[in-house]
Design a protein around this motif. Structure first.
Motif, short mmCIF file in Angstrom:
data_model
loop_
_atom_site.label_atom_id
_atom_site.label_comp_id
_atom_site.label_asym_id
_atom_site.label_seq_id
_atom_site.Cartn_x
_atom_site.Cartn_y
_atom_site.Cartn_z
N GLU A 1 -1.12 -1.68 -60.03
CA GLU A 1 -2.15 -2.24 -58.85
C GLU A 1 -1.31 -2.64 -57.98
N GLU A 2 -0.30 -3.33 -57.99
CA GLU A 2 0.47 -3.90 -57.08
C GLU A 2 0.89 -3.21 -56.06
N GLN A 3 1.61 -1.79 -56.34
CA GLN A 3 1.66 -0.85 -55.34
C GLN A 3 0.65 -0.08 -54.87
N LEU A 4 -0.16 -0.19 -55.54
CA LEU A 4 -1.44 0.52 -55.23
C LEU A 4 -2.27 -0.30 -54.03
N ASP A 5 -1.94 -1.64 -54.05
CA ASP A 5 -2.52 -2.31 -53.07
C ASP A 5 -1.77 -2.01 -51.58
N GLU A 6 -0.51 -1.89 -51.58
CA GLU A 6 0.25 -1.39 -50.34
C GLU A 6 0.01 0.00 -50.07
N LEU A 7 -0.07 1.06 -51.15
CA LEU A 7 -0.50 2.08 -50.56
C LEU A 7 -1.65 2.15 -49.84
N ALA A 8 -2.57 1.62 -50.64
CA ALA A 8 -4.21 1.53 -50.10
C ALA A 8 -4.07 1.06 -48.77
N GLU A 9 -3.39 -0.08 -48.40
CA GLU A 9 -3.31 -0.92 -47.10
C GLU A 9 -2.76 0.34 -46.14
N GLY A 10 -1.78 0.88 -46.45
CA GLY A 10 -1.23 1.89 -45.61
C GLY A 10 -2.53 3.02 -44.98
N LEU A 11 -3.10 3.67 -46.19
CA LEU A 11 -4.31 4.64 -45.91
C LEU A 11 -5.44 3.85 -44.95
N LEU A 12 -5.53 2.59 -45.22
CA LEU A 12 -6.81 1.99 -44.51
C LEU A 12 -6.47 1.81 -42.99
N TYR A 13 -5.19 1.71 -42.78
CA TYR A 13 -4.63 1.48 -41.44
C TYR A 13 -4.76 2.89 -40.62
N ARG A 14 -4.54 3.94 -41.43
CA ARG A 14 -4.62 5.37 -40.77
C ARG A 14 -6.11 5.73 -40.81
N LEU A 15 -6.93 5.25 -41.54
CA LEU A 15 -8.59 5.44 -41.38
C LEU A 15 -9.07 5.32 -40.18
N LYS A 16 -8.43 4.43 -39.15
CA LYS A 16 -8.76 4.06 -37.96
C LYS A 16 -8.67 5.23 -36.86
N SER A 17 -8.32 6.51 -37.36
CA SER A 17 -8.16 7.55 -36.59
C SER A 17 -9.51 8.15 -36.54
N SER A 18 -9.62 8.97 -35.40
CA SER A 18 -10.92 10.13 -35.22
C SER A 18 -10.49 11.25 -35.94
N GLU A 19 -9.51 11.53 -36.64
CA GLU A 19 -9.11 12.74 -37.37
C GLU A 19 -10.40 12.57 -38.68
N SER A 20 -10.48 13.70 -39.21
CA SER A 20 -11.47 13.68 -40.46
C SER A 20 -10.69 13.02 -41.72
N VAL A 21 -11.47 12.22 -42.64
CA VAL A 21 -11.07 11.68 -43.91
C VAL A 21 -10.02 12.73 -44.44
N ARG A 22 -10.64 13.93 -44.86
CA ARG A 22 -9.68 14.70 -45.53
C ARG A 22 -8.46 15.03 -44.80
N LYS A 23 -8.35 15.26 -43.60
CA LYS A 23 -6.96 15.45 -42.74
C LYS A 23 -6.24 14.40 -43.09
N ILE A 24 -6.66 13.02 -42.89
CA ILE A 24 -5.85 11.74 -42.75
C ILE A 24 -5.25 11.59 -44.31
N ILE A 25 -5.90 11.89 -45.41
CA ILE A 25 -5.62 11.67 -46.72
C ILE A 25 -4.54 12.77 -47.01
N ARG A 26 -4.60 14.09 -46.50
CA ARG A 26 -3.48 14.97 -46.74
C ARG A 26 -2.30 14.55 -45.82
N LYS A 27 -2.55 14.19 -44.74
CA LYS A 27 -1.15 13.71 -44.03
C LYS A 27 -0.51 12.63 -44.80
N TYR A 28 -1.28 11.68 -44.96
CA TYR A 28 -0.81 10.43 -45.67
C TYR A 28 0.15 10.88 -47.11
#
Length: 269
Positions: free
Chosen positions: A198-225
């Motif tokens: 869970e500790e590592q998951l928090d860090e990875l999730a925060e990174g994805l959260l930052y990228r979700l501010k993009s105008s790209e689709s959620v699917r594309k953001i997830i794949r790139k991440y």
């Protein structure tokens, strides 16, 4: 396959009492009925509760769907299914017009213990704790006299206790929200997410959260991440679920979850 022993006997009642059924709260609560005791109408289910950290027992898909809605509701802090009205005779003084003789085992003549599908504990603003009771029924069953008589007995019991009671039917349940919570539910009940602590998951999730501010689709953001961080396929979806569970991103749970929406359309608190 052997048949269920559905006879209700004095010995079975005493065994249930000795086992502490109907007692306890949260993780220590033991439901009056389990799927091992009686046949079900529909699909019987055992599922680990996110809020209670214990196994819940349900006799129908309808009960399970309502359970998922309770799991998602933030004010709900405890869910006790198949709650027995063990003190019914003491609580209800006027029983003359109740046809309780209908709720007796025909063979053994032992009265059944009435139970309510859910007793729910709510934590309200101001550190207030409230209880509500809900009986889950298929709408068409409300046309049956025996169902009405049973529900009336439940209504009087909870009214005497000063606890809000109500009936929930299949017409009242938000099926889309229930399916969305079901999709998330497996993620709620683990301390190790696909081998990620869970500790590592928090860090990875925060990174994805930052990228979700993009105008790209959620699917594309997830794949790139996943590609950028050399994550196993599916890890991005897991992180997305985790962010939803932690209420760090918000979507309309009344609609099917879609991944073709822009990341920035998610409300980021």
């Amino acid at each position: 396959m052997g048949k269920y022993n559905t006879e209700w006997t004095k010995e079975k009642y005493e065994r249930f009492i000795k086992e502490g059924r109907g007692l306890g709260e949260g993780e220590s609560y033991k439901p009056w009925l389990t799927i091992q005791d009686f046949p079900s109408m529909g699909r019987a289910t055992r599922i680990m509760g996110w809020k209670t950290k214990r196994i819940h027992h349900f006799f129908s898909d309808l009960q399970l769907k309502y359970f998922y809605l309770l799991e998602w509701e933030e004010s709900v802090v405890d869910i006790r299914e198949h709650y027995p009205l063990l003190d019914f005779d003491e609580v209800i003084e006027d029983k003359m017009d109740l046809r309780l003789d209908k709720f007796i085992d025909r063979k053994t003549k032992v009265p059944y213990v009435l139970s309510t599908t859910f007793l729910i504990t709510l934590f309200k603003p101001g550190n207030k704790v409230e209880f509500v009771a809900r009986s889950i029924k298929i709408a068409s069953d409300l046309q049956k006299k025996i169902t009405i008589e049973r529900l009336e007995a439940e209504r009087r019991y909870w009214s005497a206790k000063g606890i809000d009671w109500g009936i929930v039917t299949n017409k009242d349940i938000n099926t889309v929200m229930s399916k969305n919570v079901e999709w998330l539910h497996s993620t709620m009940n683990t301390e190790s997410y696909n081998g990620i602590k869970e500790e590592q998951l928090d860090e990875l999730a925060e990174g994805l959260l930052y990228r979700l501010k993009s105008s790209e689709s959620v699917r594309k953001i997830i794949r790139k991440y996943e590609k950028d961080y050399c994550l196993d396929a599916g890890t991005g979806i897991l992180l997305f679920k985790y962010l939803l569970l932690k209420r760090k991103i918000f979507i309309n749970m009344n609609e099917p979850i879609k991944f073709n929406i822009p990341g920035q359309s998610l409300w980021l608190p």
